[in-house]
Design a protein around this motif. Structure first.
Motif, short mmCIF file in Angstrom:
data_model
loop_
_atom_site.label_atom_id
_atom_site.label_comp_id
_atom_site.label_asym_id
_atom_site.label_seq_id
_atom_site.Cartn_x
_atom_site.Cartn_y
_atom_site.Cartn_z
N VAL A 208 0.87 -1.17 0.00
CA VAL A 208 0.00 0.00 0.00
C VAL A 208 0.91 1.22 0.00
CG1 VAL A 208 -1.84 1.25 1.17
CG2 VAL A 208 -1.78 -1.26 1.27
N PHE A 209 0.93 1.93 -1.14
CA PHE A 209 1.77 3.12 -1.29
C PHE A 209 0.86 4.34 -1.36
CE2 PHE A 209 4.96 0.35 -3.81
CZ PHE A 209 5.50 -0.11 -2.62
N ALA A 210 1.06 5.28 -0.46
CA ALA A 210 0.26 6.50 -0.45
C ALA A 210 1.20 7.70 -0.60
CB ALA A 210 -0.54 6.63 0.84
N ALA A 211 0.69 8.79 -1.19
CA ALA A 211 1.51 9.98 -1.39
C ALA A 211 0.64 11.23 -1.28
CB ALA A 211 2.20 9.95 -2.75
N GLY A 212 1.26 12.27 -0.78
CA GLY A 212 0.57 13.55 -0.64
C GLY A 212 1.50 14.55 0.00
N ASP A 213 0.96 15.70 0.36
CA ASP A 213 1.80 16.75 0.95
C ASP A 213 1.70 16.79 2.47
OD1 ASP A 213 -0.75 17.70 1.25
OD2 ASP A 213 -0.49 19.44 -0.08
N SER A 214 1.19 15.69 3.07
CA SER A 214 1.10 15.54 4.53
C SER A 214 -0.01 16.37 5.16
CB SER A 214 2.44 15.86 5.23
OG SER A 214 3.23 14.70 5.31
N GLU A 215 -0.80 17.05 4.34
CA GLU A 215 -1.92 17.79 4.91
C GLU A 215 -3.11 16.83 5.06
OE1 GLU A 215 -2.83 21.39 2.90
OE2 GLU A 215 -0.76 22.08 2.83
N ASN A 216 -3.77 16.90 6.21
CA ASN A 216 -4.92 16.03 6.48
C ASN A 216 -5.86 16.75 7.43
OD1 ASN A 216 -6.53 13.77 6.36
ND2 ASN A 216 -5.32 12.56 7.80
N SER A 217 -7.10 16.32 7.40
CA SER A 217 -8.07 16.94 8.30
C SER A 217 -7.71 16.62 9.75
CB SER A 217 -9.49 16.45 7.99
OG SER A 217 -9.56 15.04 8.07
N SER A 218 -8.16 17.46 10.65
CA SER A 218 -7.78 17.39 12.06
C SER A 218 -8.07 16.02 12.66
CB SER A 218 -8.53 18.48 12.84
OG SER A 218 -8.19 18.41 14.21
N LEU B 120 4.15 -4.11 3.06
CA LEU B 120 4.72 -2.79 3.30
C LEU B 120 3.65 -1.72 3.14
CD1 LEU B 120 7.44 -1.33 3.83
CD2 LEU B 120 7.66 -1.05 1.37
N HIS B 121 3.61 -0.81 4.12
CA HIS B 121 2.84 0.44 4.02
C HIS B 121 3.86 1.56 3.86
CE1 HIS B 121 -1.26 -0.85 5.12
NE2 HIS B 121 -0.68 -1.74 5.91
N ALA B 122 3.75 2.32 2.79
CA ALA B 122 4.68 3.43 2.58
C ALA B 122 3.90 4.72 2.36
CB ALA B 122 5.58 3.15 1.38
N TYR B 123 4.42 5.80 2.93
CA TYR B 123 3.84 7.12 2.66
C TYR B 123 4.95 8.01 2.13
CZ TYR B 123 1.40 11.54 2.98
OH TYR B 123 0.81 12.74 2.66
N VAL B 124 4.69 8.65 0.98
CA VAL B 124 5.66 9.54 0.34
C VAL B 124 5.16 10.97 0.50
CG1 VAL B 124 6.82 10.17 -1.80
CG2 VAL B 124 6.29 7.76 -1.32
N GLU B 125 5.90 11.77 1.24
CA GLU B 125 5.54 13.17 1.46
C GLU B 125 6.21 14.03 0.39
OE1 GLU B 125 5.60 15.57 5.44
OE2 GLU B 125 7.49 15.93 4.37
N THR B 126 5.41 14.80 -0.35
CA THR B 126 5.95 15.71 -1.36
C THR B 126 5.70 17.14 -0.91
OG1 THR B 126 3.85 15.59 -2.59
CG2 THR B 126 5.57 14.05 -3.23
N GLN B 127 6.77 17.79 -0.52
CA GLN B 127 6.69 19.18 -0.06
C GLN B 127 7.87 19.96 -0.63
OE1 GLN B 127 4.77 21.20 1.36
NE2 GLN B 127 3.22 20.09 2.52
N PRO B 128 7.78 20.41 -1.88
CA PRO B 128 8.91 21.11 -2.51
C PRO B 128 9.35 22.37 -1.77
CG PRO B 128 7.26 20.50 -4.14
CD PRO B 128 6.65 20.24 -2.81
N GLY B 129 8.42 23.10 -1.18
CA GLY B 129 8.79 24.35 -0.54
C GLY B 129 8.96 24.24 0.95
N GLY B 130 9.02 23.03 1.49
CA GLY B 130 9.10 22.87 2.94
C GLY B 130 7.70 22.72 3.53
N ASN B 131 7.63 22.09 4.67
CA ASN B 131 6.35 21.78 5.29
C ASN B 131 5.61 23.03 5.74
OD1 ASN B 131 6.86 19.15 4.87
ND2 ASN B 131 6.99 18.54 7.02
N THR B 132 4.30 22.98 5.56
CA THR B 132 3.44 24.01 6.14
C THR B 132 3.06 23.59 7.55
OG1 THR B 132 1.50 22.95 5.18
CG2 THR B 132 2.56 24.66 3.88
N ILE B 133 2.42 24.50 8.27
CA ILE B 133 2.11 24.25 9.68
C ILE B 133 1.24 23.01 9.87
CG2 ILE B 133 0.97 25.20 11.72
CD1 ILE B 133 1.80 27.96 10.79
N ASN B 134 0.24 22.83 9.00
CA ASN B 134 -0.70 21.72 9.18
C ASN B 134 -0.32 20.46 8.41
OD1 ASN B 134 -1.15 22.99 6.76
ND2 ASN B 134 -3.36 22.64 6.74
N ALA B 135 0.90 20.41 7.87
CA ALA B 135 1.36 19.23 7.14
C ALA B 135 2.04 18.28 8.13
CB ALA B 135 2.30 19.62 6.01
N THR B 136 1.25 17.53 8.88
CA THR B 136 1.79 16.71 9.98
C THR B 136 1.55 15.21 9.79
OG1 THR B 136 -0.28 16.97 11.22
CG2 THR B 136 1.46 18.60 11.62
#
Length: 443
Positions: A359-369, A387-403
């Motif tokens: 299970v491969f997931a990808a995003g910018d790490s932003e999610n609802s509370s 395997l569970h994998a998460y790929v975080e894509t944040q070209p400009g650096g993490n935002t506050i709510n990207a956790t």
């Protein structure tokens, strides 16, 4: 260096040279490939050749316009600097791109080369039993046709019995000559000394000794007998006299049967999950594609059968075809748990006992509370997968709510089948792929 050596060197330089896979994954055009064929562009270099000019150049060895004086420029037709010649027209050098061809490889070759490139060693396990065949005749049973009787086993069992039950007859006969000892006394002494002789045999020995008139008071007691008489081992007697007979019994018979070998097919199902919410802009989407596409190729090459399912999500999740997976963009919010709920439903079609699962997931790490801790993490624990994998894509650096990535790492630190990889730019992609695949290989 001669002309031939020069040409060979030029051929070597001019061969179709493709970039290494890490460079291709970082910078190459992935769109020209399919799941079954990986096409890597390569620049073609023309080899030099000599050609006769079609113009009338005059006689052999003759120049033009007489003999030039020392220091005078020579006018060569075709020279770019010749105003009268047929040289190149004015223009900036290097404006035209080089001619390109393609080096094609199947996913199996791609997987092998990526293993070498990234130092991986993933050895997939077969799960689904596709065939049962007869193997070597290594199984032993108590019954079977005479043609499969294992004579070696029969002999070994008979020999083992002989070694266990045989005894030094002379030793026992001498024990019968202890003063005052009767048949029972000799029997108990022999058994205490691990001499496996029967009471009946000792009785017969006594009778023979009396018949022969042998002195039955040779030893005062058993202690004196033990000091004066040494017992010969069975092994020593066999070495001296040879093996006269081996007692075979029906219970010693063993028959060889073929081992039943299960042929297992190496199957894998990969559920690719992508955040398509409004925050996933073009650069982030391209990083997801650049990471997931080589993973698909690699697993296709590693397994006998590979199935791929694609899940897109914003606040809701839905299944899509691969062709639209990387291009979708939504204006909605983000709720990653919706994708894992759909992934769990999809995986019900692929039993864990028969399929390897990724299970491969990808995003910018932003999610609802609270969605990650309260919903996603419990589902990742419950869904059986290699395997569970998460790929975080944040070209400009993490935002506050990207956790999301950070919370997954923290909550599932005890799990050996969970990995988080971060991709801030194309240069991070090979390392992310290495981290994901090496986690599975290590397990």
């Amino acid at each position: 260096m001669g002309l031939r050596e020069d040409l060979e060197r030029f051929r070597e330089v001019g061969d179709e040279r493709r970039p290494d896979l890490a460079e291709f994954i970082r910078e190459g055009d992935l769109s020209g490939s399919s799941r079954d064929r990986v096409r890597i562009p390569v620049k073609l270099v023309d080899l030099p050749s000599f050609e006769y000019s079609q113009r009338d150049m005059g006689g052999v060895g003759q120049g033009q316009g007489g003999t030039p004086q020392p220091g005078q420029p020579v006018d060569v037709p075709g020279d770019p600097g010749d105003a009268d010649g047929d040289g190149d027209e004015d223009g900036d050098p290097g404006e035209d791109g080089g001619e390109h061809g393609y080096y094609e490889m199947d996913p199996e070759e791609f997987a092998q080369e990526l293993d070498e490139e990234l130092g991986l060693d993933l050895q997939p396990k077969g799960k689904r039993v596709v065939e049962e065949v007869e193997g070597d005749y290594t199984e032993l049973t108590r019954a079977g046709p005479n043609s499969t009787l294992d004579f070696e086993q029969l002999f070994k069992r008979g020999l083992k019995r002989k070694l266990a039950t045989d005894f030094d007859e002379n030793y026992v006969r001498e024990a019968c000559r202890v003063a005052g000892a009767d048949v029972r006394d000799v029997f108990e002494f022999c058994r205490a000394d691990n001499v496996l002789v029967s009471l009946a045999w000792i009785r017969e020995a006594y009778a023979e000794l009396e018949e022969e008139g042998v002195d039955l008071d040779e030893y005062a007691d058993f202690d004196e007998f033990a000091e004066r008489v040494a017992r010969e081992t069975v092994t020593a007697r066999i070495r001296r006299d040879g093996l006269q007979d081996v007692p075979f019994r029906r219970e010693d018979e063993r028959y060889r049967q073929p081992e039943v070998v299960e042929k297992r097919q190496k199957n894998v199902v990969v559920v690719n999950i992508r955040d398509v919410s409004g925050s996933m802009r073009k650069t982030k989407r391209e990083l997801v594609e650049r990471t997931f596409t080589p993973l698909d190729w690699y697993l296709t090459g590693k397994y006998d059968e590979a199935a791929f399912r694609y899940v897109a999500h914003d606040a809701e999740a839905w299944e899509v075809e691969r062709g639209e997976f990387f291009g979708i963009r939504s204006g909605g919010g983000t709720r990653i748990s919706s994708a894992y709920a759909l992934a769990a439903e999809i995986l019900e079609e692929y039993p864990w006992s028969e399929w390897n699962r990724y299970v491969f997931a990808a995003g910018d790490s932003e999610n609802s509370s609270n969605d990650t801790v309260e919903n996603v993490v419990p589902m990742m624990r419950e869904i059986p997968a290699n395997l569970h994998a998460y790929v975080e894509t944040q070209p400009g650096g993490n935002t506050i709510n990207a956790t999301h990535a950070e919370e997954v790492e923290r909550e599932l630190a005890d799990r050996g089948n969970v990995v988080v990889a971060r991709v801030a730019g194309a240069e991070d992609v090979p390392d992310a792929i290495r981290k994901i695949l090496s986690t599975e290989a290590d397990r």
